[in-house]
Design a protein around this motif. Structure first.
Motif, short mmCIF file in Angstrom:
data_model
loop_
_atom_site.label_atom_id
_atom_site.label_comp_id
_atom_site.label_asym_id
_atom_site.label_seq_id
_atom_site.Cartn_x
_atom_site.Cartn_y
_atom_site.Cartn_z
N GLY A 163 -19.40 -92.89 -50.87
CA GLY A 163 -19.16 -93.67 -49.64
C GLY A 163 -18.90 -95.06 -49.92
N SER A 164 -19.24 -95.74 -50.86
CA SER A 164 -19.15 -97.18 -51.14
C SER A 164 -17.87 -97.16 -51.57
N VAL A 165 -17.60 -96.52 -52.53
CA VAL A 165 -16.35 -96.47 -53.47
C VAL A 165 -15.03 -96.22 -52.34
N PRO A 206 -17.48 -91.39 -41.55
CA PRO A 206 -18.42 -90.24 -41.11
C PRO A 206 -19.09 -89.99 -42.79
N PHE A 207 -20.51 -89.92 -42.55
CA PHE A 207 -21.32 -90.06 -43.65
C PHE A 207 -21.59 -88.35 -44.34
N ALA A 208 -21.28 -87.41 -43.36
CA ALA A 208 -21.67 -86.20 -43.73
C ALA A 208 -20.71 -85.77 -44.71
N PRO A 209 -19.48 -85.93 -44.78
CA PRO A 209 -18.62 -85.25 -46.22
C PRO A 209 -19.16 -85.76 -47.43
N PHE A 210 -19.56 -86.98 -47.49
CA PHE A 210 -20.21 -87.66 -48.72
C PHE A 210 -21.57 -86.60 -49.02
N LEU A 211 -22.36 -86.76 -48.00
CA LEU A 211 -23.69 -85.94 -48.37
C LEU A 211 -23.24 -84.57 -48.78
N CYS A 212 -22.44 -83.97 -48.45
CA CYS A 212 -21.99 -82.59 -48.61
C CYS A 212 -21.42 -82.45 -49.95
N SER A 213 -20.69 -83.64 -50.38
CA SER A 213 -20.24 -83.56 -51.87
C SER A 213 -21.45 -83.86 -52.76
N GLY A 214 -22.20 -84.69 -52.48
CA GLY A 214 -23.26 -84.94 -53.29
C GLY A 214 -24.06 -83.62 -53.51
N ALA A 215 -24.45 -83.05 -52.49
CA ALA A 215 -24.96 -81.63 -52.55
C ALA A 215 -24.17 -80.62 -53.39
N LEU A 216 -22.92 -80.64 -53.48
CA LEU A 216 -22.02 -79.45 -54.12
C LEU A 216 -22.34 -79.94 -55.62
N ILE A 217 -22.11 -81.31 -55.66
CA ILE A 217 -22.22 -81.82 -57.38
C ILE A 217 -23.57 -81.28 -57.66
N TYR A 218 -24.67 -81.57 -57.00
CA TYR A 218 -26.20 -81.02 -57.29
C TYR A 218 -26.07 -79.58 -57.69
N LEU A 219 -25.51 -78.85 -56.89
CA LEU A 219 -25.39 -77.34 -56.89
C LEU A 219 -25.09 -76.81 -58.28
N PHE A 220 -23.89 -77.60 -58.71
CA PHE A 220 -23.37 -77.36 -60.03
C PHE A 220 -24.03 -77.99 -61.14
N TYR A 221 -24.50 -79.20 -61.10
CA TYR A 221 -24.96 -79.91 -62.19
C TYR A 221 -26.27 -80.78 -62.13
N GLY A 222 -27.15 -79.95 -60.78
CA GLY A 222 -28.53 -80.45 -60.56
C GLY A 222 -29.36 -80.41 -61.99
N ALA A 223 -29.40 -79.09 -62.54
CA ALA A 223 -30.41 -79.00 -63.76
C ALA A 223 -30.02 -80.21 -64.74
N GLN A 224 -28.79 -80.26 -65.28
CA GLN A 224 -28.39 -81.30 -66.07
C GLN A 224 -28.79 -82.60 -65.73
N ILE A 225 -28.54 -83.07 -64.44
CA ILE A 225 -28.91 -84.53 -64.09
C ILE A 225 -30.54 -84.67 -64.05
#
Ligand SMILES: [Zn+2]
Length: 262
Positions: free
Chosen positions: A215-217, A235-254
């Motif tokens: 969101g800041s960038v 609108p903040f929701a698209p950023f929250l959704c992008s964050g959730a999708l990144i977590y969905l794929f890389y959450g375990a590694q993070i």
């Protein structure tokens, strides 16, 4: 090779349905009837002009009868959903994890585009989403315990709902107290609770961190380009959704990366 192609066609077909949801949900219209029609001239769209992705290309993005341009959003949503299906298939294979994360990803796509379009996070998606996320975690816990990668335990899901809803509620309250501006909408709070329900409580700080960063960038870039002031409201929701999708794929590694010693 045949399976990934089928999965992408499946994704594009669902994407075509999601486009209908994005166009109709904010107006409170039914998502099943009437059949698809041109928003400009109201001519019903024939089945051969309603093929996901391909029809848009063949018609060069215009309505067959009135030649008015069709919003590129249809094409974008269909390609994104197809991409999501293929990526999830590649990641999880076909099974319960694929099914749950595809439902979740589809909901995030609809919410993002509706928020971009009309600045609303629709309750008709986020509220049932909270229940559905918790229900999937219970079903996963009892019936698909082996090989679950991303579906949280029911306890983690429940804490995720409370943490997601509660954290943003507190932040919004403090922000409003100090600035007098209603910064974070109630819709974003329900969305984060839904993300917590589907991904478990550890997803909440990670999603918030990624969303704020993105969101800041994007916000600073927009301000520099348009010269708009500090009150530029994205609108903040698209950023929250992008964050959730990144977590969905890389959450375990993070999580591993931050919790591993040394
Ligand atoms: Zn038309």
């Amino acid at each position: 090779m045949l399976l990934p192609i089928s999965v992408s066609i499946f994704g594009a077909l669902i994407g075509s349905f999601l486009s209908v949801c994005i166009g109709r949900i904010p107006n409170g219209e039914s998502i099943v009837s009437p059949p698809s029609h041109c928003p400009k001239c109201k001519t019903p769209i024939a089945f051969y002009d309603n093929v996901p992705l391909l029809s848009f290309i063949f018609l060069r993005g215009r309505c067959r009868s009135c030649h008015e341009p069709i919003s590129p959003r249809y094409f974008l949503v269909e390609s994104l959903t197809a991409l999501l299906a293929v990526a999830l298939f590649h990641w999880f294979g076909v099974g319960f994890s694929f099914f749950v994360s595809f439902v979740f990803g589809a909901a995030l796509i609809v919410i993002s585009f509706i928020d971009l379009d009309v600045r609303i996070v629709p309750d008709v998606i986020s509220l049932p989403g909270i229940i559905l996320g918790l229900a999937f975690s219970v079903i996963g816990y009892f019936f698909f315990r082996d090989g679950l990668t991303i579906i949280p335990s029911p306890v983690s899901s429940l804490i995720g709902i409370v943490a997601g809803g509660g954290f943003l509620l507190a932040t919004a309250w403090i922000y409003e107290k100090f600035t007098g501006v209603d910064g974070m909408g109630g819709g974003d709070i329900k969305l984060l609770a839904m993300i917590g329900a589907f991904l478990g409580w550890p997803s909440i700080p990670v999603t918030l961190f990624i969303a704020s960063l993105l969101g800041s960038v994007v916000g600073i870039t927009c301000m520099v380009i348009t010269g708009a002031g500090r009150r530029l409201a994205l609108p903040f929701a698209p950023f929250l959704c992008s964050g959730a999708l990144i977590y969905l794929f890389y959450g375990a590694q993070i999580i591993d990366f931050y919790l591993s010693p040394s």
